[in-house]
Design a protein around this motif. Structure first.
Motif, PDB file in Angstrom:
ATOM      1  N   ALA A  14       0.838  -1.197   0.000  1.00 37.35           N
ATOM      2  CA  ALA A  14       0.000   0.000   0.000  1.00 37.35           C
ATOM      3  C   ALA A  14       0.872   1.246   0.000  1.00 37.35           C
ATOM      4  CB  ALA A  14      -0.917   0.010   1.219  1.00 37.35           C
ATOM      5  N   PRO A  15       0.904   1.970  -1.118  1.00 37.62           N
ATOM      6  CA  PRO A  15       1.692   3.204  -1.164  1.00 37.62           C
ATOM      7  C   PRO A  15       1.054   4.294  -0.295  1.00 37.62           C
ATOM      8  CG  PRO A  15       0.413   2.951  -3.168  1.00 37.62           C
ATOM      9  CD  PRO A  15       0.249   1.677  -2.400  1.00 37.62           C
ATOM     10  N   HIS A  16       1.795   5.346  -0.081  1.00 35.48           N
ATOM     11  CA  HIS A  16       1.307   6.437   0.755  1.00 35.48           C
ATOM     12  C   HIS A  16       0.057   7.077   0.154  1.00 35.48           C
ATOM     13  CE1 HIS A  16       4.587   6.294   3.577  1.00 35.48           C
ATOM     14  NE2 HIS A  16       5.465   6.313   2.596  1.00 35.48           N
ATOM     15  N   GLY A  17      -0.711   7.726   0.994  1.00 31.83           N
ATOM     16  CA  GLY A  17      -1.960   8.340   0.556  1.00 31.83           C
ATOM     17  C   GLY A  17      -3.143   7.498   0.995  1.00 31.83           C
ATOM     18  N   ILE A  18      -4.193   7.505   0.206  1.00 31.32           N
ATOM     19  CA  ILE A  18      -5.405   6.762   0.541  1.00 31.32           C
ATOM     20  C   ILE A  18      -5.143   5.265   0.712  1.00 31.32           C
ATOM     21  CG2 ILE A  18      -7.637   5.993  -0.379  1.00 31.32           C
ATOM     22  CD1 ILE A  18      -8.132   8.825  -1.312  1.00 31.32           C
ATOM     23  N   PRO A  19      -4.366   4.604  -0.171  1.00 26.48           N
ATOM     24  CA  PRO A  19      -4.113   3.169   0.016  1.00 26.48           C
ATOM     25  C   PRO A  19      -3.489   2.850   1.376  1.00 26.48           C
ATOM     26  CG  PRO A  19      -3.520   3.794  -2.205  1.00 26.48           C
ATOM     27  CD  PRO A  19      -3.795   5.076  -1.462  1.00 26.48           C
ATOM     28  N   ARG A  20      -2.512   3.665   1.808  1.00 25.29           N
ATOM     29  CA  ARG A  20      -1.881   3.414   3.105  1.00 25.29           C
ATOM     30  C   ARG A  20      -2.863   3.644   4.242  1.00 25.29           C
ATOM     31  NH1 ARG A  20       1.701   0.642   5.709  1.00 25.29           N
ATOM     32  NH2 ARG A  20       2.659   0.600   3.649  1.00 25.29           N
ATOM     33  N   LYS A  21      -3.674   4.681   4.128  1.00 30.22           N
ATOM     34  CA  LYS A  21      -4.678   4.985   5.152  1.00 30.22           C
ATOM     35  C   LYS A  21      -5.672   3.836   5.285  1.00 30.22           C
ATOM     36  CE  LYS A  21      -8.011   8.619   6.362  1.00 30.22           C
ATOM     37  NZ  LYS A  21      -8.598   9.913   5.894  1.00 30.22           N
ATOM     38  N   VAL A  22      -6.106   3.311   4.130  1.00 27.08           N
ATOM     39  CA  VAL A  22      -7.052   2.204   4.123  1.00 27.08           C
ATOM     40  C   VAL A  22      -6.407   0.929   4.663  1.00 27.08           C
ATOM     41  CG1 VAL A  22      -8.401   0.678   2.623  1.00 27.08           C
ATOM     42  CG2 VAL A  22      -8.466   3.164   2.261  1.00 27.08           C
ATOM     43  N   ILE A  38      -8.743  -4.059  -3.639  1.00 28.22           N
ATOM     44  CA  ILE A  38      -8.057  -4.766  -2.566  1.00 28.22           C
ATOM     45  C   ILE A  38      -7.849  -6.221  -2.978  1.00 28.22           C
ATOM     46  CG2 ILE A  38      -8.162  -5.530  -0.162  1.00 28.22           C
ATOM     47  CD1 ILE A  38      -9.845  -3.091   0.463  1.00 28.22           C
ATOM     48  N   MET A  39      -6.589  -6.622  -3.106  1.00 31.26           N
ATOM     49  CA  MET A  39      -6.243  -8.015  -3.357  1.00 31.26           C
ATOM     50  C   MET A  39      -5.907  -8.663  -2.028  1.00 31.26           C
ATOM     51  SD  MET A  39      -3.811  -8.016  -6.736  1.00 31.26           S
ATOM     52  CE  MET A  39      -4.440  -7.542  -8.340  1.00 31.26           C
ATOM     53  N   ALA A  40      -6.391  -9.860  -1.826  1.00 31.16           N
ATOM     54  CA  ALA A  40      -6.143 -10.535  -0.551  1.00 31.16           C
ATOM     55  C   ALA A  40      -6.075 -12.040  -0.751  1.00 31.16           C
ATOM     56  CB  ALA A  40      -7.245 -10.182   0.447  1.00 31.16           C
ATOM     57  N   GLU A  41      -5.626 -12.732   0.293  1.00 29.23           N
ATOM     58  CA  GLU A  41      -5.563 -14.186   0.262  1.00 29.23           C
ATOM     59  C   GLU A  41      -5.459 -14.704   1.683  1.00 29.23           C
ATOM     60  OE1 GLU A  41      -2.056 -14.852  -2.027  1.00 29.23           O
ATOM     61  OE2 GLU A  41      -0.680 -14.412  -0.383  1.00 29.23           O
ATOM     62  N   ARG A  42      -5.683 -15.981   1.838  1.00 26.89           N
ATOM     63  CA  ARG A  42      -5.461 -16.613   3.133  1.00 26.89           C
ATOM     64  C   ARG A  42      -3.969 -16.903   3.278  1.00 26.89           C
ATOM     65  NH1 ARG A  42      -9.815 -17.500   6.038  1.00 26.89           N
ATOM     66  NH2 ARG A  42     -11.866 -17.599   5.035  1.00 26.89           N
ATOM     67  N   ALA A  43      -3.548 -17.290   4.458  1.00 32.58           N
ATOM     68  CA  ALA A  43      -2.123 -17.488   4.722  1.00 32.58           C
ATOM     69  C   ALA A  43      -1.498 -18.524   3.798  1.00 32.58           C
ATOM     70  CB  ALA A  43      -1.915 -17.893   6.176  1.00 32.58           C
ATOM     71  N   ASP A  44      -2.290 -19.501   3.343  1.00 37.65           N
ATOM     72  CA  ASP A  44      -1.757 -20.538   2.458  1.00 37.65           C
ATOM     73  C   ASP A  44      -1.785 -20.120   0.990  1.00 37.65           C
ATOM     74  OD1 ASP A  44      -4.451 -20.635   1.875  1.00 37.65           O
ATOM     75  OD2 ASP A  44      -4.713 -22.755   2.378  1.00 37.65           O
ATOM     76  N   GLY A  45      -2.225 -18.883   0.716  1.00 39.08           N
ATOM     77  CA  GLY A  45      -2.257 -18.385  -0.654  1.00 39.08           C
ATOM     78  C   GLY A  45      -3.565 -18.611  -1.387  1.00 39.08           C
ATOM     79  N   SER A  46      -4.511 -19.294  -0.760  1.00 41.08           N
ATOM     80  CA  SER A  46      -5.791 -19.558  -1.422  1.00 41.08           C
ATOM     81  C   SER A  46      -6.738 -18.368  -1.259  1.00 41.08           C
ATOM     82  CB  SER A  46      -6.437 -20.815  -0.841  1.00 41.08           C
ATOM     83  OG  SER A  46      -6.783 -20.609   0.526  1.00 41.08           O
ATOM     84  N   MET A  47      -7.722 -18.275  -2.155  1.00 43.76           N
ATOM     85  CA  MET A  47      -8.739 -17.228  -2.073  1.00 43.76           C
ATOM     86  C   MET A  47      -9.902 -17.631  -2.976  1.00 43.76           C
ATOM     87  SD  MET A  47      -9.159 -14.427  -0.388  1.00 43.76           S
ATOM     88  CE  MET A  47     -10.122 -12.914  -0.332  1.00 43.76           C
ATOM     89  N   SER A  48     -10.944 -18.190  -2.383  1.00 41.42           N
ATOM     90  CA  SER A  48     -12.087 -18.679  -3.152  1.00 41.42           C
ATOM     91  C   SER A  48     -13.098 -17.564  -3.387  1.00 41.42           C
ATOM     92  CB  SER A  48     -12.762 -19.826  -2.399  1.00 41.42           C
ATOM     93  OG  SER A  48     -13.366 -19.330  -1.208  1.00 41.42           O
ATOM     94  N   VAL A  49     -14.111 -17.866  -4.186  1.00 42.46           N
ATOM     95  CA  VAL A  49     -15.198 -16.921  -4.433  1.00 42.46           C
ATOM     96  C   VAL A  49     -15.862 -16.543  -3.112  1.00 42.46           C
ATOM     97  CG1 VAL A  49     -17.421 -16.579  -5.564  1.00 42.46           C
ATOM     98  CG2 VAL A  49     -15.622 -17.857  -6.734  1.00 42.46           C
ATOM     99  N   GLU A  50     -16.112 -17.554  -2.299  1.00 44.56           N
ATOM    100  CA  GLU A  50     -16.751 -17.311  -1.002  1.00 44.56           C
ATOM    101  C   GLU A  50     -15.867 -16.459  -0.099  1.00 44.56           C
ATOM    102  OE1 GLU A  50     -16.429 -20.262  -2.450  1.00 44.56           O
ATOM    103  OE2 GLU A  50     -18.535 -20.572  -3.055  1.00 44.56           O
ATOM    104  N   VAL A 101     -16.425  -2.010   7.952  1.00 47.42           N
ATOM    105  CA  VAL A 101     -15.442  -1.119   8.572  1.00 47.42           C
ATOM    106  C   VAL A 101     -15.370   0.213   7.830  1.00 47.42           C
ATOM    107  CG1 VAL A 101     -13.017  -0.816   9.181  1.00 47.42           C
ATOM    108  CG2 VAL A 101     -14.079  -3.068   9.386  1.00 47.42           C
ATOM    109  N   LEU A 102     -15.367   0.154   6.511  1.00 48.14           N
ATOM    110  CA  LEU A 102     -15.278   1.368   5.706  1.00 48.14           C
ATOM    111  C   LEU A 102     -16.500   2.259   5.891  1.00 48.14           C
ATOM    112  CD1 LEU A 102     -13.823  -0.208   2.444  1.00 48.14           C
ATOM    113  CD2 LEU A 102     -12.617   1.346   3.986  1.00 48.14           C
ATOM    114  N   ASP A 103     -17.655   1.640   6.034  1.00 42.87           N
ATOM    115  CA  ASP A 103     -18.880   2.410   6.243  1.00 42.87           C
ATOM    116  C   ASP A 103     -18.820   3.209   7.535  1.00 42.87           C
ATOM    117  OD1 ASP A 103     -19.927   1.508   3.890  1.00 42.87           O
ATOM    118  OD2 ASP A 103     -21.220  -0.019   4.788  1.00 42.87           O
ATOM    119  N   VAL A 104     -18.231   2.616   8.569  1.00 43.81           N
ATOM    120  CA  VAL A 104     -18.151   3.277   9.872  1.00 43.81           C
ATOM    121  C   VAL A 104     -17.039   4.327   9.897  1.00 43.81           C
ATOM    122  CG1 VAL A 104     -17.641   2.950  12.316  1.00 43.81           C
ATOM    123  CG2 VAL A 104     -19.124   1.325  11.125  1.00 43.81           C
ATOM    124  N   GLU A 105     -15.857   3.950   9.413  1.00 42.28           N
ATOM    125  CA  GLU A 105     -14.690   4.834   9.505  1.00 42.28           C
ATOM    126  C   GLU A 105     -14.656   5.906   8.416  1.00 42.28           C
ATOM    127  OE1 GLU A 105     -12.754   4.818  11.975  1.00 42.28           O
ATOM    128  OE2 GLU A 105     -13.411   2.961  12.940  1.00 42.28           O
TER     129      GLU A 105
END
Length: 204
Positions: free
Chosen positions: A23-31, A61-73, A85-89
């Motif tokens: 996450a570079p500085h600016g909005i990405p880092r803040k998020v 936002i790209m993400a994954e589980r610790a083992d590198g997997s990331m399903s549709v669910e 979280v974004l709605d509140v903050e």
């Protein structure tokens, strides 16, 4: 090639999941600072955050589980968690779109462990500063050593590829190169995760 050894900056060395490539500085880092805790609490790691690259109002936002997997669910679950979280903050003024996805097959490499995990596969690496007179490299990943990314690459003046050590803190962009071997290995490791579509929602 004359490569000057360089260690990792203290921030990245102390926290391998929090780097300038995630996450570079600016909005990405803040998020990132806002969402990292909730994401990890649910069993996910944020791979990369970008804002405004497509249409100026999309939070990717790209993400994954610790083992590198990331399903549709998984994408859908994480999207719900982060949206709440974004709605509140409300870290981003105005309306925007939230796009949560897996890192994909020709994924970006943003953490030291990514370079380690994908040893033996072809990658493109770009540096913020030239090393040995070059900023761009392509070759087979050979892991990480002393804060440097090791890559086996062609070097002018040598008949055989050489293993080069590139300072991680100078890497400005890195990603795997698509190949049949990479596709097979990705499917083997992640199952249906590589076919995971984005889980998108509107935020404001």
């Amino acid at each position: 090639m004359d490569l000057v050894p360089a260690g990792l900056d203290s921030k990245a060395e102390g926290d391998a999941l929090d780097t300038h490539l995630v996450a570079p500085h600016g909005i990405p880092r803040k998020v990132f600072d806002l969402l990292r805790g909730p994401a990890e609490g649910a069993g996910f790691e944020i791979v990369r955050i970008r804002f405004g690259l497509q249409d100026g109002r999309t939070l990717q936002i790209m993400a994954e589980r610790a083992d590198g997997s990331m399903s549709v669910e998984d994408c859908e679950e994480l999207s719900r968690i982060l949206s709440a979280v974004l709605d509140v903050e409300d870290p981003i003024p105005g309306e925007y779109n939230l796009e949560v996805s897996s890192a994909g097959i020709d994924r970006p490499l943003t953490r030291l462990k990514d370079f380690d995990r994908w040893q033996g596969f072809d990658a493109k690496i770009e540096l913020s500063e030239a090393v040995g007179g070059r900023k761009r490299f392509r070759g087979l990943l050979q892991g990480v050593e002393d804060g440097e990314v090791l890559v086996e690459s062609d070097v002018e003046g040598f008949s055989e590829p050489q293993v080069l050590g590139l300072p991680f803190h100078k890497v400005s962009e890195a990603k795997l190169v698509m190949s049949d071997d990479l596709i097979r290995e990705s499917l083997k490791r992640q199952g249906p995760a590589d076919d995971a579509p984005d889980a998108s929602s509107d935020g404001e």
